[in-house]
Design an enzyme around this catalytic site. Structure first.
Site, PDB file in Angstrom:
ATOM      1  N   LYS A  22      10.960 -13.731   8.391  1.00 23.03           N
ATOM      2  CA  LYS A  22      10.900 -12.388   7.784  1.00 23.03           C
ATOM      3  C   LYS A  22       9.799 -11.571   8.461  1.00 23.03           C
ATOM      4  O   LYS A  22      10.016 -10.417   8.839  1.00 23.03           O
ATOM      5  CB  LYS A  22      10.585 -12.523   6.297  1.00 23.03           C
ATOM      6  CG  LYS A  22      10.127 -11.252   5.627  1.00 23.03           C
ATOM      7  CD  LYS A  22       9.891 -11.411   4.154  1.00 23.03           C
ATOM      8  CE  LYS A  22       8.498 -11.880   3.831  1.00 23.03           C
ATOM      9  NZ  LYS A  22       7.467 -10.825   3.829  1.00 23.03           N
ATOM     10  N   ASN A  23       8.639 -12.183   8.659  1.00 22.90           N
ATOM     11  CA  ASN A  23       7.479 -11.421   9.152  1.00 22.90           C
ATOM     12  C   ASN A  23       7.494 -11.204  10.658  1.00 22.90           C
ATOM     13  O   ASN A  23       6.589 -10.582  11.204  1.00 22.90           O
ATOM     14  CB  ASN A  23       6.180 -12.094   8.697  1.00 22.90           C
ATOM     15  CG  ASN A  23       6.003 -11.977   7.191  1.00 22.90           C
ATOM     16  OD1 ASN A  23       6.770 -11.268   6.518  1.00 22.90           O
ATOM     17  ND2 ASN A  23       5.039 -12.683   6.644  1.00 22.90           N
ATOM     18  N   CYS A 116      -0.703  -4.181  -4.133  1.00 24.18           N
ATOM     19  CA  CYS A 116       0.336  -4.982  -4.790  1.00 24.18           C
ATOM     20  C   CYS A 116      -0.401  -6.104  -5.534  1.00 24.18           C
ATOM     21  O   CYS A 116      -1.618  -6.105  -5.631  1.00 24.18           O
ATOM     22  CB  CYS A 116       1.290  -5.546  -3.743  1.00 24.18           C
ATOM     23  SG  CYS A 116       0.488  -6.684  -2.628  1.00 24.18           S
ATOM     24  N   ARG A 121      -4.740  -3.964  -0.288  1.00 19.61           N
ATOM     25  CA  ARG A 121      -3.942  -3.783   0.930  1.00 19.61           C
ATOM     26  C   ARG A 121      -4.247  -2.446   1.644  1.00 19.61           C
ATOM     27  O   ARG A 121      -3.382  -1.592   1.795  1.00 19.61           O
ATOM     28  CB  ARG A 121      -2.448  -3.866   0.619  1.00 19.61           C
ATOM     29  CG  ARG A 121      -1.992  -5.030  -0.224  1.00 19.61           C
ATOM     30  CD  ARG A 121      -2.158  -6.398   0.391  1.00 19.61           C
ATOM     31  NE  ARG A 121      -1.346  -6.674   1.540  1.00 19.61           N
ATOM     32  CZ  ARG A 121      -0.125  -7.189   1.509  1.00 19.61           C
ATOM     33  NH1 ARG A 121       0.428  -7.409   0.351  1.00 19.61           N
ATOM     34  NH2 ARG A 121       0.534  -7.435   2.615  1.00 19.61           N
ATOM     35  N   ASP A 305      -0.273 -17.399   3.191  1.00 24.94           N
ATOM     36  CA  ASP A 305       1.080 -17.392   2.616  1.00 24.94           C
ATOM     37  C   ASP A 305       1.525 -18.776   2.171  1.00 24.94           C
ATOM     38  O   ASP A 305       2.593 -18.915   1.587  1.00 24.94           O
ATOM     39  CB  ASP A 305       2.096 -16.858   3.638  1.00 24.94           C
ATOM     40  CG  ASP A 305       1.877 -15.387   3.898  1.00 24.94           C
ATOM     41  OD1 ASP A 305       2.459 -14.865   4.864  1.00 24.94           O
ATOM     42  OD2 ASP A 305       1.107 -14.764   3.148  1.00 24.94           O
ATOM     43  N   ARG A 398      12.821 -11.761  -1.971  1.00 19.94           N
ATOM     44  CA  ARG A 398      12.292 -10.908  -0.885  1.00 19.94           C
ATOM     45  C   ARG A 398      12.091 -11.728   0.381  1.00 19.94           C
ATOM     46  O   ARG A 398      12.251 -11.229   1.489  1.00 19.94           O
ATOM     47  CB  ARG A 398      10.942 -10.302  -1.297  1.00 19.94           C
ATOM     48  CG  ARG A 398      11.042  -9.221  -2.334  1.00 19.94           C
ATOM     49  CD  ARG A 398       9.707  -8.545  -2.514  1.00 19.94           C
ATOM     50  NE  ARG A 398       9.165  -8.101  -1.214  1.00 19.94           N
ATOM     51  CZ  ARG A 398       7.938  -7.597  -1.072  1.00 19.94           C
ATOM     52  NH1 ARG A 398       7.140  -7.500  -2.115  1.00 19.94           N
ATOM     53  NH2 ARG A 398       7.509  -7.207   0.105  1.00 19.94           N
TER      54      ARG A 398
HETATM   55  C1  EPZ Z   1       0.986  -9.702   6.827  1.00 19.79           C
HETATM   56  O1  EPZ Z   1       0.605  -8.718   5.890  1.00 19.79           O
HETATM   57  C2  EPZ Z   1       2.155 -10.450   6.187  1.00 19.79           C
HETATM   58  N1  EPZ Z   1       3.257  -9.530   5.939  1.00 19.79           N
HETATM   59  C3  EPZ Z   1       1.694 -11.090   4.878  1.00 19.79           C
HETATM   60  O2  EPZ Z   1       2.784 -11.845   4.377  1.00 19.79           O
HETATM   61  C4  EPZ Z   1       0.540 -12.039   5.167  1.00 19.79           C
HETATM   62  O3  EPZ Z   1       0.055 -12.578   3.965  1.00 19.79           O
HETATM   63  C5  EPZ Z   1      -0.584 -11.275   5.890  1.00 19.79           C
HETATM   64  O4  EPZ Z   1      -0.072 -10.639   7.081  1.00 19.79           O
HETATM   65  C6  EPZ Z   1      -1.719 -12.197   6.301  1.00 19.79           C
HETATM   66  O5  EPZ Z   1      -1.245 -13.203   7.135  1.00 19.79           O
HETATM   67  C7  EPZ Z   1       4.068  -9.196   6.970  1.00 19.79           C
HETATM   68  O6  EPZ Z   1       3.887  -9.626   8.107  1.00 19.79           O
HETATM   69  C8  EPZ Z   1       5.197  -8.273   6.646  1.00 19.79           C
HETATM   70  P1  EPZ Z   1      -3.181  -8.086   6.978  1.00 19.79           P
HETATM   71  P2  EPZ Z   1      -0.468  -7.576   6.319  1.00 19.79           P
HETATM   72  O7  EPZ Z   1      -3.187  -6.668   7.439  1.00 19.79           O
HETATM   73  O8  EPZ Z   1      -0.232  -7.172   7.717  1.00 19.79           O
HETATM   74  C9  EPZ Z   1      -7.198  -6.474   5.164  1.00 19.79           C
HETATM   75  C10 EPZ Z   1       4.309 -12.593   2.789  1.00 19.79           C
HETATM   76  O9  EPZ Z   1       4.139 -13.329   1.813  1.00 19.79           O
HETATM   77  N2  EPZ Z   1      -6.874  -5.202   5.855  1.00 19.79           N
HETATM   78  O10 EPZ Z   1      -3.394  -9.173   7.981  1.00 19.79           O
HETATM   79  O11 EPZ Z   1      -0.444  -6.527   5.272  1.00 19.79           O
HETATM   80  C11 EPZ Z   1      -6.312  -6.681   3.941  1.00 19.79           C
HETATM   81  O12 EPZ Z   1      -6.867  -6.034   2.807  1.00 19.79           O
HETATM   82  C12 EPZ Z   1       3.328 -11.484   3.090  1.00 19.79           C
HETATM   83  O13 EPZ Z   1       5.243 -12.720   3.608  1.00 19.79           O
HETATM   84  C13 EPZ Z   1      -7.845  -4.194   5.862  1.00 19.79           C
HETATM   85  O14 EPZ Z   1      -8.920  -4.353   5.323  1.00 19.79           O
HETATM   86  O15 EPZ Z   1      -1.830  -8.391   6.216  1.00 19.79           O
HETATM   87  C14 EPZ Z   1      -6.312  -8.169   3.756  1.00 19.79           C
HETATM   88  O16 EPZ Z   1      -7.463  -8.539   3.014  1.00 19.79           O
HETATM   89  C15 EPZ Z   1       2.306 -11.329   2.004  1.00 19.79           C
HETATM   90  N3  EPZ Z   1      -7.542  -3.014   6.480  1.00 19.79           N
HETATM   91  C16 EPZ Z   1      -6.444  -8.698   5.196  1.00 19.79           C
HETATM   92  O17 EPZ Z   1      -6.850  -7.574   6.006  1.00 19.79           O
HETATM   93  C17 EPZ Z   1      -6.339  -2.793   7.088  1.00 19.79           C
HETATM   94  O18 EPZ Z   1      -6.139  -1.694   7.664  1.00 19.79           O
HETATM   95  C18 EPZ Z   1      -5.157  -9.248   5.759  1.00 19.79           C
HETATM   96  O19 EPZ Z   1      -4.228  -8.219   5.768  1.00 19.79           O
HETATM   97  C19 EPZ Z   1      -5.365  -3.824   7.052  1.00 19.79           C
HETATM   98  C20 EPZ Z   1      -5.655  -5.025   6.429  1.00 19.79           C
END
Ligand code: EPZ
Length: 419
Positions: A22-23, A116, A121, A305, A398
């Site tokens: 998915k990701n 969420c 996020r 995850d 999802r």
């Molecule tokens: C991706 O989300 C995945 N989703 C998530 O999977 C996964 O948990 C996550 O990466 C971490 O591996 C998809 O790929 C569609 P991040 P993403 O930006 O990109 C902080 C699932 O279950 N952050 O790496 O949204 C944020 O708050 C989902 O399949 C900032 O601070 O994750 C978090 O604490 C859930 N500023 C951390 O980084 C930003 O601009 C990780 O978020 C962006 C993120």
């Protein structure tokens, strides 16, 4: 309301085929916006999130058709650059169209994705990248507007946190920028490598994915291509943990063992038997296993995850374990539901202490609070005494294709009921 009903004390046996990730698929669908030519994605999982991404593409006038597991995207005519708020709100990954749309059309208006269940996020790192590349960014009324006069400019960008989404969004935008972009402290997830493989097939010049420094040399245009995404390492990990926790013997087919390293290592620490083959992994367990400590980290650390799924298994382990969630600030929503099943868990800040006791779980009525929490409750229910009912199943749908079919084929007694 849809529910899953699961009979407990069931050992999983047999073979399960993993779907494509998915990701990986979600950012790749967004990346098709970087070309005006047709792209074809094969073996696309029939997931709710993929359907939502399709709606997002439809909302900006992009022609996207699904024929069984083949997705054909014709982004030749983009008739808008303002996807509706409710779609962005429904699925955070919709935000990944921002970089491609900005690079392709020079203008995008998109709502803030919002938080969420697992955390606030934020998207500050995404916006930091676009601003560094010359886009003017304005915020107001819950919307972000980004514009660029002419092409984006290649720049060096340091990510304060190795954000997966920010790395993907900036990398996609940089493909059509003028000059070279360097992303430092980039995320290293396999899905980012797969996205880069897709972009390079299109004619992009992306180097270094899978490490913390990614270099993108901008080009003028990209071509339409076809692609099949990598296997879903989180779905695979979920079945590995389910096999271990239920005392089963399962061959998880269509995986890349190297992507499973952190999970395989932990299962071995638990004393579970693991056999690795080229494209599959066998997990064999007696159902009695050691407790282990987990600390979630960006890849190649233990994936956030998989945190809830491991916690479900640790409830029935022999001994106490500590699970620390370092990636998201609120990813313990499944704990209350596991405690309804009899689990002994205490939370101290970002760590949970689980007092593992074999046979402690009892079937109960529980609620999926997010995608992976739902999978965790399914794993816990296989170990529990009696029947479990999981509501809010839409969370599970999802990210898992017909999860009850795949578990039933492994001998689980799981039924979907509409109330
Ligand atoms: C991706 O989300 C995945 N989703 C998530 O999977 C996964 O948990 C996550 O990466 C971490 O591996 C998809 O790929 C569609 P991040 P993403 O930006 O990109 C902080 C699932 O279950 N952050 O790496 O949204 C944020 O708050 C989902 O399949 C900032 O601070 O994750 C978090 O604490 C859930 N500023 C951390 O980084 C930003 O601009 C990780 O978020 C962006 C993120």
């Amino acid at each position: 309301m849809t529910k899953l009903v699961i009979e407990g004390k069931t050992r999983l046996q047999g073979v399960v085929k993993i779907s494509t990730a998915k990701n990986a698929i979600l950012p790749i669908i967004a990346a098709t916006l970087l070309t005006g030519e047709e792209c074809q994605l094969d073996e696309v999982s029939d997931l709710e999130d993929v359907k939502t991404m399709k709606e997002v593409m439809d909302s900006i006038g992009v022609d996207i058709n699904c024929d069984k597991d083949k997705l054909t995207v014709n982004p030749g005519k983009i008739k808008g650059n303002e996807p509706p708020y409710e779609l962005i709100r429904k699925m955070r990954a919709s935000f990944l169209i921002m970089g491609p749309l900005l690079a392709r059309t020079g203008k995008v208006k998109i709502s803030l994705p919002g938080g969420c269940a697992i955390g606030s996020r934020p998207i500050d790192l995404h916006l930091k990248g676009f601003a560094a590349m010359g886009a003017s960014i304005s915020l107001g009324h819950g919307y972000i507007e980004a514009q660029t006069q002419g092409r984006l400019q290649g720049k060096s960008i340091y990510l304060d946190f190795p954000s997966v989404g920010a790395t993907e969004n900036i990398m996609m935008a940089a493909c059509l920028a003028d000059g070279i972009t360097i992303i430092e402290n980039a995320a290293e997830e396999p899905e980012i490598v797969d996205l880069a493989n897709f972009l390079n097939k299109m004619g992009a010049k992306v180097r270094g994915t899978g490490t913390d420094i990614i270099r993108i040399e901008g080009v003028k245009e990209l071509n339409g291509v076809s692609h099949t995404a990598i296997p879903d390492r989180i779905e695979a990990g979920s079945f590995m943990v389910a096999a271990a926790a239920s005392g089963g013997d399962v061959l998880i087919d269509y995986v890349i063992p190297d992507h499973m390293r952190p999970i395989t290592a932990k299962l071995k620490e638990m004393g579970v038997h693991i056999e690795e083959y080229e494209r599959s992994i066998r997990v064999k367990s007696t159902g009695i296993f050691n407790s282990v400590d987990i600390k979630t980290l960006p890849y190649p650390g233990f994936p956030t995850d998989m945190q809830a799924q491991m916690m479900a298994a640790m409830c029935s382990a022999e001994g106490t374990s500590m699970i620390t969630e370092t990636v998201f600030e609120n990813r313990f929503m499944h704990i209350d539901e596991l405690k309804r099943m009899g689990a002994k868990i205490k939370v101290h800040g970002r760590s949970a202490i689980i007092e593992g006791t074999p046979g402690i779980l009892t079937g109960s009525k529980v609620k999926a609070t997010d995608l992976r929490a739902g999978a965790a409750l399914l794993i816990a229910s296989l170990c529990a005494e009696g029947q479990t009912e999981i509501s809010d199943v839409y969370h599970i749908d999802r990210g898992y294709v017909s999860i009850e079919d795949k578990f039933s084929k492994l001998g689980a007694k799981v039924y979907r009921i509409e109330e």
